[in-house]
Scaffold this motif. Structure first.
Motif, PDB file in Angstrom:
ATOM      1  N   ASN A  51       0.820  -1.205   0.000  1.00  0.00           N
ATOM      2  CA  ASN A  51       0.000   0.000   0.000  1.00  0.00           C
ATOM      3  C   ASN A  51       0.861   1.265   0.000  1.00  0.00           C
ATOM      4  O   ASN A  51       0.365   2.343   0.276  1.00  0.00           O
ATOM      5  CB  ASN A  51      -0.998  -0.017   1.172  1.00  0.00           C
ATOM      6  CG  ASN A  51      -0.308   0.013   2.519  1.00  0.00           C
ATOM      7  OD1 ASN A  51       0.904   0.021   2.602  1.00  0.00           O
ATOM      8  ND2 ASN A  51      -1.111   0.018   3.575  1.00  0.00           N
ATOM      9  N   GLU A  95       4.410   8.685   5.702  1.00  0.00           N
ATOM     10  CA  GLU A  95       3.429   7.605   5.696  1.00  0.00           C
ATOM     11  C   GLU A  95       4.059   6.298   6.167  1.00  0.00           C
ATOM     12  O   GLU A  95       5.265   6.109   6.103  1.00  0.00           O
ATOM     13  CB  GLU A  95       2.811   7.432   4.296  1.00  0.00           C
ATOM     14  CG  GLU A  95       3.659   6.659   3.317  1.00  0.00           C
ATOM     15  CD  GLU A  95       2.904   6.274   2.031  1.00  0.00           C
ATOM     16  OE1 GLU A  95       1.990   7.009   1.616  1.00  0.00           O
ATOM     17  OE2 GLU A  95       3.256   5.237   1.451  1.00  0.00           O
ATOM     18  N   SER A  96       3.193   5.450   6.631  1.00  0.00           N
ATOM     19  CA  SER A  96       3.612   4.102   6.968  1.00  0.00           C
ATOM     20  C   SER A  96       3.034   3.187   5.903  1.00  0.00           C
ATOM     21  O   SER A  96       1.916   3.388   5.458  1.00  0.00           O
ATOM     22  CB  SER A  96       3.060   3.695   8.327  1.00  0.00           C
ATOM     23  OG  SER A  96       3.672   4.463   9.320  1.00  0.00           O
ATOM     24  N   SER A  97       3.812   2.215   5.505  1.00  0.00           N
ATOM     25  CA  SER A  97       3.282   1.307   4.499  1.00  0.00           C
ATOM     26  C   SER A  97       3.770  -0.090   4.798  1.00  0.00           C
ATOM     27  O   SER A  97       4.686  -0.292   5.594  1.00  0.00           O
ATOM     28  CB  SER A  97       3.732   1.736   3.101  1.00  0.00           C
ATOM     29  OG  SER A  97       5.127   1.707   3.016  1.00  0.00           O
ATOM     30  N   MET A  98       3.144  -1.030   4.172  1.00  0.00           N
ATOM     31  CA  MET A  98       3.621  -2.400   4.308  1.00  0.00           C
ATOM     32  C   MET A  98       3.569  -3.106   2.963  1.00  0.00           C
ATOM     33  O   MET A  98       2.829  -2.712   2.066  1.00  0.00           O
ATOM     34  CB  MET A  98       2.842  -3.144   5.365  1.00  0.00           C
ATOM     35  CG  MET A  98       1.391  -3.296   5.092  1.00  0.00           C
ATOM     36  SD  MET A  98       0.776  -4.758   5.894  1.00  0.00           S
ATOM     37  CE  MET A  98       1.661  -6.025   5.014  1.00  0.00           C
TER      38      MET A  98
END
Ligand SMILES: *[C@@H]1O[C@H](CO)[C@@H](O)[C@H](O)[C@H]1NC(C)=O
Length: 196
Positions: free
Chosen positions: A45, A130-133
């Motif tokens: 994402n 942002e944080s994403s994985m």
């Protein structure tokens, strides 16, 4: 509304738990895991990835381990008719199979692998913006079986991602063919999987 709230709270708790409980391949055998892998599918994402994903091609990762267990990853990927290479170092975090990026806030786990065909990596990235994985499917061969792909796709929703965030990277020889030129000499000794 009063009935919706508890289920919403439950759903949130499930998400939190899912985030906290990413499994790691038990007793990861780093010697067997090392070597060359094709990055054949990615689901993420991350907004940059989502913008670029349709233009991406299969890349190659060469994984090796330091004596103290840290993971070194060399990545070579075709970008705009060139082979771009990246070298990443991850420190072991607690157990073999769980790593943290040295500079960036990046958390990498080897969720599962059978060593000879496939591996699934889980990557969480925290930055100010942002944080994403991401989930990555690594395979020893560039061809990936429909069964393996199916298994990977079933994992995607369990990690809070959706299928539209998935890209199956088209095969490309562009960089893998030239890998010895990109990393001449000693750097490619972890090759053990018939990529000569
Ligand atoms: C990506 O997913 C993770 C886990 O569900 C979440 O914490 C993060 O905020 C998401 N990032 C974006 C950019 O949607």
């Amino acid at each position: 509304m009063t009935t919706a709230l508890p289920s919403l709270a439950l759903a949130l708790l499930c998400l939190l738990r899912a985030g906290a409980q990413v499994s790691v391949q038990p007793d990861l055998d780093t010697e067997k895991f090392a070597g060359a892998w094709y990055v054949t599918a990615i689901a993420s994402n991350c907004s940059i990835f989502l913008k670029m994903k349709d233009g991406m091609k299969s890349s190659m990762a060469i994984i090796s381990f330091m004596p103290e267990g840290d993971l070194a990853m060399k990545l070579v990927l075709p970008l705009m008719d060139k082979c771009q290479k990246f070298e990443l170092l991850f420190q072991q975090s607690g157990q073999a199979g769980h790593y943290r990026g040295a500079q960036e806030k990046r958390d990498v786990r080897v969720m599962e692998t059978d060593y000879s065909c496939y591996a699934v990596l889980h990557e969480a990235h925290h930055s100010e913006g942002e944080s994403s994985m991401a989930l990555q499917l690594l395979t020893r061969e560039q061809d990936v079986s429909p069964q393996l792909l199916q298994k990977f796709m079933e994992l995607i929703p369990t990690m809070g991602l959706t299928e539209d965030m998935l890209t199956i990277l088209p095969k490309s020889d562009q960089c893998t063919r030239d890998i010895r030129r990109v990393w001449p000499g000693k750097a490619v000794t972890p090759f053990q999987h018939g990529l000569d």
